[in-house]
Design an enzyme around this catalytic site. Sequence first.
Site, PDB file in Angstrom:
ATOM      1  N   LEU A   1       0.823  -1.220   0.000  1.00 31.24           N
ATOM      2  CA  LEU A   1       0.000   0.000   0.000  1.00 31.24           C
ATOM      3  C   LEU A   1       0.855   1.268   0.000  1.00 31.24           C
ATOM      4  O   LEU A   1       0.327   2.369  -0.198  1.00 31.24           O
ATOM      5  CB  LEU A   1      -0.955   0.002   1.196  1.00 31.24           C
ATOM      6  CG  LEU A   1      -2.070  -1.056   1.146  1.00 31.24           C
ATOM      7  CD1 LEU A   1      -2.896  -1.034   2.429  1.00 31.24           C
ATOM      8  CD2 LEU A   1      -2.959  -0.850  -0.074  1.00 31.24           C
TER       9      LEU A   1
ATOM     10  N   ASN B   1       7.269  -3.153   3.885  1.00 27.24           N
ATOM     11  CA  ASN B   1       8.400  -2.372   3.340  1.00 27.24           C
ATOM     12  C   ASN B   1       7.998  -0.937   2.995  1.00 27.24           C
ATOM     13  O   ASN B   1       8.195  -0.454   1.891  1.00 27.24           O
ATOM     14  CB  ASN B   1       9.022  -3.081   2.131  1.00 27.24           C
ATOM     15  CG  ASN B   1       8.062  -3.232   0.959  1.00 27.24           C
ATOM     16  OD1 ASN B   1       6.853  -3.164   1.122  1.00 27.24           O
ATOM     17  ND2 ASN B   1       8.613  -3.445  -0.228  1.00 27.24           N
TER      18      ASN B   1
ATOM     19  N   ASP C   1       9.280  -8.959   3.115  1.00 32.49           N
ATOM     20  CA  ASP C   1       9.054  -9.039   1.665  1.00 32.49           C
ATOM     21  C   ASP C   1       9.659  -7.851   0.911  1.00 32.49           C
ATOM     22  O   ASP C   1       9.567  -6.704   1.337  1.00 32.49           O
ATOM     23  CB  ASP C   1       7.566  -9.112   1.334  1.00 32.49           C
ATOM     24  CG  ASP C   1       7.392  -9.241  -0.161  1.00 32.49           C
ATOM     25  OD1 ASP C   1       7.819 -10.251  -0.703  1.00 32.49           O
ATOM     26  OD2 ASP C   1       6.880  -8.296  -0.783  1.00 32.49           O
TER      27      ASP C   1
ATOM     28  N   HIS D   1      10.086 -14.123   1.468  1.00 33.47           N
ATOM     29  CA  HIS D   1      10.387 -13.757   0.083  1.00 33.47           C
ATOM     30  C   HIS D   1      11.652 -14.539  -0.270  1.00 33.47           C
ATOM     31  O   HIS D   1      12.754 -14.148   0.120  1.00 33.47           O
ATOM     32  CB  HIS D   1      10.585 -12.240   0.006  1.00 33.47           C
ATOM     33  CG  HIS D   1      11.110 -11.743  -1.306  1.00 33.47           C
ATOM     34  ND1 HIS D   1      10.414 -10.858  -2.091  1.00 33.47           N
ATOM     35  CD2 HIS D   1      12.259 -11.991  -1.965  1.00 33.47           C
ATOM     36  CE1 HIS D   1      11.123 -10.586  -3.175  1.00 33.47           C
ATOM     37  NE2 HIS D   1      12.255 -11.261  -3.126  1.00 33.47           N
TER      38      HIS D   1
ATOM     39  N   ASP E   1       0.528  -9.521  -4.772  1.00 35.31           N
ATOM     40  CA  ASP E   1       1.799  -8.774  -4.773  1.00 35.31           C
ATOM     41  C   ASP E   1       1.625  -7.440  -5.498  1.00 35.31           C
ATOM     42  O   ASP E   1       2.506  -6.988  -6.226  1.00 35.31           O
ATOM     43  CB  ASP E   1       2.944  -9.591  -5.370  1.00 35.31           C
ATOM     44  CG  ASP E   1       4.312  -8.986  -5.056  1.00 35.31           C
ATOM     45  OD1 ASP E   1       4.392  -8.024  -4.247  1.00 35.31           O
ATOM     46  OD2 ASP E   1       5.311  -9.475  -5.625  1.00 35.31           O
TER      47      ASP E   1
HETATM   48 ZN   LIG Z   1       8.286 -10.300  -2.522  1.00 28.47          ZN
END
Ligand SMILES: [Zn+2]
Length: 446
Positions: A77, A108, A168, A195, A321
């Site tokens: 987001l 992240n 991730d 990930h 994703d």
């Molecule tokens: Zn990823």
Amino acid sequence: MSAANGSAGGDPVAGRGSWLIRGARPLGAGPADIAIRDGLVTAIGPGLAAEAGAGAQVIDAGGLIALPGLVDLHTHLREPGREDAETVETGTMAAALGGFTAVHAMANTDPVADTAGVVEQIWRLGRQAGYCDVQPVGAVTTGLGGKQLAELGAMASSPARVRVFSDDGRCVSDAVLMRRALEYVKAFDGVIAQHAQEPRLTDGAQMNEGEVSGRLGLAGWPAVAEEAVIARDSLLAAHVGSVLHICHVSTAGSVEIIRWAKSKGWQVTAEVTPHHLLLTDELVAGYDPVYKVNPPLRTAADAAALRQALADGTIDCVATDHAPHPLEDKETEWAAAAFGMTGLETALRVVQEAMVETGLLDWAGVADRMSARPAAIGRLAGHGQPLAAGSAASLVLYDPAARAVVDPATHASRSRNTPFAGMALPGRVVATFLRGRPTVLDGKLA
Ligand SMILES: [Zn+2]
């Protein structure tokens, strides 16, 4: 049809009322009415006008499929920090338009969601936006730095009740740290979502390593870089008796390893993205960075193995994703462009194209892979429930007979980096309900 006139504004009761959805096909079965009152499905069956009550607003849903509200385990987001790419509000608008009633927001951001304070901020922004539930994912390591564990316990006990933790965008490549994280989350039924990308094997990698990368002269990203981490972490999860989830599986070899781990009875689950189900590395030949993504698009054989694995349950669920980027980060030369694609507004349509039109999944299977399973993996209460009396009225009405070319200019996402632009895809989300309140009606935000 008149929309309920709630001011949203984070009030979970605003705009609720009584609704009668007439003649929808629950999970693709024969037509039935669905009565909704006070946020709940009160009845499903023929001729429910009385059940819904005199003041009920009526939706004619003839020909539309009713599915439980979709749940995304993997959404970026971008807020806080990259509001030029997406905000919680625009991202959740996109989610609602795609039929989602809950999304897991990846950690992240800037600042990284690695403390109770940041995850609570994101959780509150989601409630204010009101288009779908936003469940923050916490970082595994402080600042995604891969050096020390973040405050997992504090995030778990915060109002955001974090259960899924992931770095991730980066791999938790240190085996000792990964072991500690897996051990730590057992105390509160948490999950580590990895990930899987061995960093040394992918240093400078630009696309899938194979025949196409050789032809184009782009640095290759070998399948083994993903598969080796999945194998290692499956073994670690088994060793400590913990729960591992694998993000965005992209290779046939990864599928084989996950199949093996599950055959042992280990607590390993996995997701696949819509783009890895449908697109291949041949698309990179034009050097259009819209096809640059992490993990990279793989071969046609990989995509076929992923579709089969999603059909047979080896891969548990679809996760978008959704990775919005502003134009300047994508419309540049290949090597400089950012990795990532948007996905919320096209996910269900791509799954119809890749899985339903091919006969690999029926609509009950789609509901399982896009709602029930991701809700269970994400420990998300109140989502992924069967369409039945007494369940929360979070559902999507979908027209499988529609077909249209994807036009990113019509998307609610603040970013436009969809690889499906210009592609004709089946299906249209007609309405989305979140606990009895419409977030989308007639294909538009309500
Ligand atoms: Zn990823």
